[in-house]
Design a protein around this motif. Sequence first.
Motif, short mmCIF file in Angstrom:
data_model
loop_
_atom_site.label_atom_id
_atom_site.label_comp_id
_atom_site.label_asym_id
_atom_site.label_seq_id
_atom_site.Cartn_x
_atom_site.Cartn_y
_atom_site.Cartn_z
N ARG A 171 -35.30 39.22 26.92
CA ARG A 171 -35.51 38.07 27.96
C ARG A 171 -36.84 37.43 27.65
O ARG A 171 -37.64 37.96 27.62
N ALA A 172 -36.76 36.31 27.84
CA ALA A 172 -38.04 35.37 27.40
C ALA A 172 -38.84 35.55 28.89
O ALA A 172 -38.47 35.81 29.69
N LYS A 173 -40.24 35.69 28.71
CA LYS A 173 -41.30 36.11 29.63
C LYS A 173 -41.87 34.56 29.46
O LYS A 173 -42.39 34.00 28.71
N GLY A 174 -42.41 34.23 30.94
CA GLY A 174 -43.41 33.20 30.97
C GLY A 174 -44.88 33.41 30.85
O GLY A 174 -45.37 34.46 31.35
N VAL A 175 -45.53 32.93 29.91
CA VAL A 175 -47.02 33.35 29.69
C VAL A 175 -47.89 32.27 30.14
O VAL A 175 -47.59 31.09 30.12
N MET A 176 -48.86 32.76 30.89
CA MET A 176 -49.72 31.96 31.74
C MET A 176 -50.93 31.35 30.83
O MET A 176 -51.70 32.27 30.16
N GLU A 177 -50.93 30.28 30.08
CA GLU A 177 -51.79 30.04 29.27
C GLU A 177 -53.25 29.18 30.08
O GLU A 177 -52.76 28.11 30.78
N THR A 178 -54.34 29.45 29.92
CA THR A 178 -55.51 28.81 30.78
C THR A 178 -55.92 27.64 29.97
O THR A 178 -55.60 27.31 28.76
#
Length: 391
Positions: A49-56
């Motif tokens: 399942r795709a995961k949301g990645v937090m890019e700063t």
Amino acid sequence: LWDIPKKKIAGTFDFFESIEKYAPLKESFKCSPKDDIALLLYTAGTTGRAKGVMETHFNLVYNSLTHFHASEEVMGGRKEVNYSIMPMFHTAGYLLHTLPTFYVGGTVIPMPLFDLEETFRLIQAYGVNVLFAPPTLFIALMSREDLLHKYDLSTLELTIGCGAPVPPAVQDQWQSLTSIGLTNGWGMTETNSGGSMCIPGSGKEKADSIGYPVYAEMKIVDERGHIVPRNEQGEILFRGLQVAKGYWNKPEETKETFQNDGWLRTGDRGYIDKEDFVYFVDRMKDLIIASGYNIAPVEVENVIYEHPAVAEAAVVGIPHEYRGETVKAFVVLKDKFKGKISEGEIRDFCKNKLATFKVPRIIEFRDTLPKNLVGKVLRRVLREEEMKKAK
């Protein structure tokens, strides 16, 4: 081609309508670049399942600079003209090579929908010199030798595969048809695209490797986390200022993947040779274990791609009552070979180049392979289809 009608999607906001609706802030907004999120991008979901990645904000600025400087030696100060086929919901849509190109005042040609001849035309019309794309795009370009002769691609200087490894046979064919080197890069949403690159023409390249880390560190470890010797396979770990903040609303998975000491567990299997070149073997979740042997699908796929009749190939492990798993290959033939090549011919071809336990026991010809929206083959879908058959 460019007149794409706007489509309402439930649960989403229209960006331009939102801008018109709300007035600008009266005071400047304070941003903490290393903590505040600039983008929430989702992983490809090829193995789960795709995961949301937090890019700063810092991630994006850092990689915009490093991606440009990694290729600066080859470009020699010439302004980049980047043909951007990667969509903006994918990390490569920003950093391969849109933002780095903007950083130096270059030109970006975005392509919202892929059209084969339009791609040729745009490369010639704008003098494109930088092209990052998945292997499927290069395979598509080479499928039309008439267009290769009709259009001028001589401005291309930097062509690098992304999204999936480029098979050596595809690299060789591209070099033969265009006289342009095609190398591999490696990266993840979690590394903000290019974690490592093999820059063609830099003098620091090995076509079958993924090159060197891009202003970062990489190491190979065993199951206990210990660094393994050169040329020995293990999990690739990555550390650098481009590593994302973590997964959105997934604290346990963030803790497991993003280590406290800065190292990112990639879930990719690879090795480093004596000259510091890094090699990608396969996703660890994709490894096939047959009769106790570990088999990397990419290795088998690379051999199948060497067959002159093959356009595309994907290899997965399917359940087997004796071996645990066995190797199955899904093959798309080039149009002129369809109906003329048998499963046995592909199998015999593999027998001459692979150890016996790696040779596909089952081969299925298909017209197409399942892919995600960036052109990456979804082995997970193929495995799921086989599991349903087994039941």
